[in-house]
Design an enzyme around this catalytic site. Structure first.
Site, short mmCIF file in Angstrom:
data_model
loop_
_atom_site.label_atom_id
_atom_site.label_comp_id
_atom_site.label_asym_id
_atom_site.label_seq_id
_atom_site.Cartn_x
_atom_site.Cartn_y
_atom_site.Cartn_z
N TYR C 53 0.84 -1.21 0.00
CA TYR C 53 0.00 0.00 0.00
C TYR C 53 0.88 1.26 0.00
CZ TYR C 53 -4.25 -2.75 0.91
OH TYR C 53 -5.31 -3.63 0.83
N LYS C 216 -17.90 4.94 -6.83
CA LYS C 216 -18.75 5.02 -8.04
C LYS C 216 -20.19 5.40 -7.70
CE LYS C 216 -16.63 1.67 -11.20
NZ LYS C 216 -16.04 0.70 -10.26
#
Lengths: 300, 300, 300
Positions: C53, C216
């Site tokens: 990450y 989204k």
């Protein structure tokens, strides 16, 4: 008629009668009783229902006929289903089409089926469709309670793929005795994707819904249907079949999975035609010819 | 050569020779014998057949060569297959292309293979393709009979997906010792869909058919083939490979599943090239570079 | 906050905090510590990391904050992952993007995570992605060594389909305690293909990554996103949600699989919003309305 053993104390007739359109036949209770008697005389002792058939009306119509001669009950096996919720004028409290496999819904649905069918017990209760929200613990509790109370003798599923079947099975104390699947020479999905193989691996005999592909083989102009019809007609002549529906049944019956076709017609001659197919046989060339006409290409 | 243990008393050479085109090589029995001797000298002791290869001719051609020096039999492992029925001038009684995994067909096919190969036993008999009409009880009975009679030592399958494998396994008293699969850097289906993982989970080493994708890597102008060829050439230089087929073999050999590539060439130099690849090695960067050239996109 | 038991001596908070964008938040160590404290105060005790990450930077940033108050360590569960190799200025020795699940890589990666996180132990180490080159024996050896040395308490996987899960499980001496999956009302793949059912069958609770579908639902003009947003807004009003992200969380929390959503925001109000969703509830009509808005069609 040949019978298929599903459990120690349960067997089905190889051909099963399906009642999902009973409400469309516009039969009086007496006429429905005659149809039931015709089936029983032909050796068809297993009757397939669902709570929702005919928008929640078919079970009741069957029950009214059975009430005219309750002694028939012990000569038959009653299968019904639960788990789908439909909007219907007969269920004004339903607000949407969804699935419900909660403990409460399953038990209430089965109890309503008992009432509708005018019987004390259901031979086999099926979960109608795999429910993406299914809590297998709830299903297990519902099945255990219904069995303990003598309301349902055995349990099964319908349209379950392997992952859905194995999940539910892993939570149950009772066996699943069947998986009712769409199976026909026209609709091959459950042959291809391992669902029929699952049944054989689990040693359970599947019930076949839509064994004639909803009549597409008789009338559809679609290329696949035409190909299949041509093959059915050719093989039908070779094996002495009276009609192509008999060839469709024979094709299913020839498979080693002990498929039990559900005949959903209210006409006695169609029922008889299905029963006649038990006397037909097919060789492996013919079985593959029909398979490949449906696939539209050669096997590898 | 490295050997792969398949069962208590069975091991295969890591590189296997495939005879499916033996009839096209136009070798005399003596020439075929020379090829066999060349393979054995190189450490390739396992030979892969099927009843149907060369339209039912290849087993017999091999058997005629073996008959020139029967003492070679104990130095090799013979694999053959059954279950596909082909129309062929050599089998005029066959009326269509289909599968047949009935007890009778499997036993007859194995017995014919013994005769053709001029041997007393088959080391491993495979079911050639999953048969949608397979009755696993019949396969189990056939395998048991062939084993009891000493005609076949071990059994396996080819092109079986997990549901087909687990179904058959659940009926057998004998173990399945291999699953022969199409495996190559070009054809990744069995890597992706769990079939190769099935082999590892079941602790069986797979045989790889078409490990060079049928030669597509050498000549095809197709985009995927070109991408893959470019990567093979680049990695080939890095690892000191003599040719891109060696890179294809090395890619398979590098996988932990103990894949055994089947080399189907009648040319000794191609056979030697495959054997040479056992001495090559590839790092994980290179393995993924080839994988991704075939996939056509990056891994997630 | 509700806690989910993953093993005899391991439980996670139902809501998990995800650190995959920690490097983008531009927090000082003190600010990161404040965020951690805010999470802990809200009952979020489980923190999700991965070696990669922030291009190999996030674990270290977290560790620097934790070092400011090491006593917090025993109040939290740290999850991290290994097995992906990325090209990065922080790892100049990496030459390509690939997976590596070798024993050596897993152990080295876990040891580096310990160092970065400034802790003596990882609560759960996950294999980040299914590796087509995975040697399950190597993973088993790595897990055993890390457990024996007290470096990692428990192990799991991420993004594993059933065949990958069962393969690895069959080689391990330790249990797999979770499978971290992409799960949301927008991205239904793991609901459809049996992966979520696998978790329930295996009695493991899944962690959900991207539970808001990467945002989204808030902004995308794509048809599916618009359909889903409309349904989320409608149901949100009905259930008294403060925002549509709460409806997304509630939809996941309502599923019986004990899904643990990973909230990847650095803003305390977004974290609080997720926690609030634990107090909301949804009926089965609403759950299916959202499902069907995402599917774009009715259920069968």
């Amino acid at each position: 008629m040949e019978r298929i053993k599903l459990a120690e104390e349960l067997s089905f007739s190889r051909i099963i009668h399906g009642l999902w359109r009973l409400n469309e036949w516009n039969y009086s209770s007496q006429e429905t009783l005659s149809l039931i008697n015709h089936a029983l005389d032909a050796g068809i002792t297993t009757f397939d229902h669902a709570d929702i058939y005919g928008s929640y009306t078919c079970e009741e119509l069957f029950g009214q006929a059975l009430a005219l001669n309750p002694s028939l009950r012990e000569k038959m096996e009653l299968v019904t289903k639960c788990g789908i919720v439909l909007e219907s004028p007969n269920r004004p409290q339903h607000r949407s089409h969804h699935y419900n496999t909660s403990k409460e819904h399953i038990i209430k649905s089965a109890e309503q089926s008992l009432k509708n069918l005018q019987t004390d017990y259901i031979d086999v209760l099926l979960i109608h469709r795999p429910d993406p929200l299914m809590d297998p613990e709830q299903v297990a509790e519902a099945f255990a309670a219904l069995k303990k109370d003598g309301k349902v003798r055995y349990f099964g599923v319908s349209n379950f793929k392997e992952h859905q079947y194995q999940l539910l099975k892993s939570y149950l104390d009772v066996p699943l005795v069947t998986n009712q699947l769409e199976l026909s020479a026209y609709e091959l999905e459950n042959f291809d994707d391992g669902t029929l193989n699952l049944c054989m691996k689990e040693r359970i005999a599947p019930m076949a819904w839509s064994p004639l592909a909803g009549g597409k083989i008789f009338t559809s102009d679609e290329e696949k249907a035409v190909r299949l019809r041509t093959a059915l007609q050719k093989v039908g002549k070779e094996i002495g079949a009276g009609s192509i529906d008999q060839v469709m049944y024979t094709w299913l019956l020839h498979h080693p999975a002990k498929i039990m076709p559900i005949v959903g017609s209210g006409k006695t001659n169609r029922m008889d035609s299905a029963v006649q197919s038990l006397k037909l046989s097919m060789n492996v060339d013919q079985w593959f010819e029909i398979l490949q006409s449906s696939m539209g290409h050669d096997i590898p």
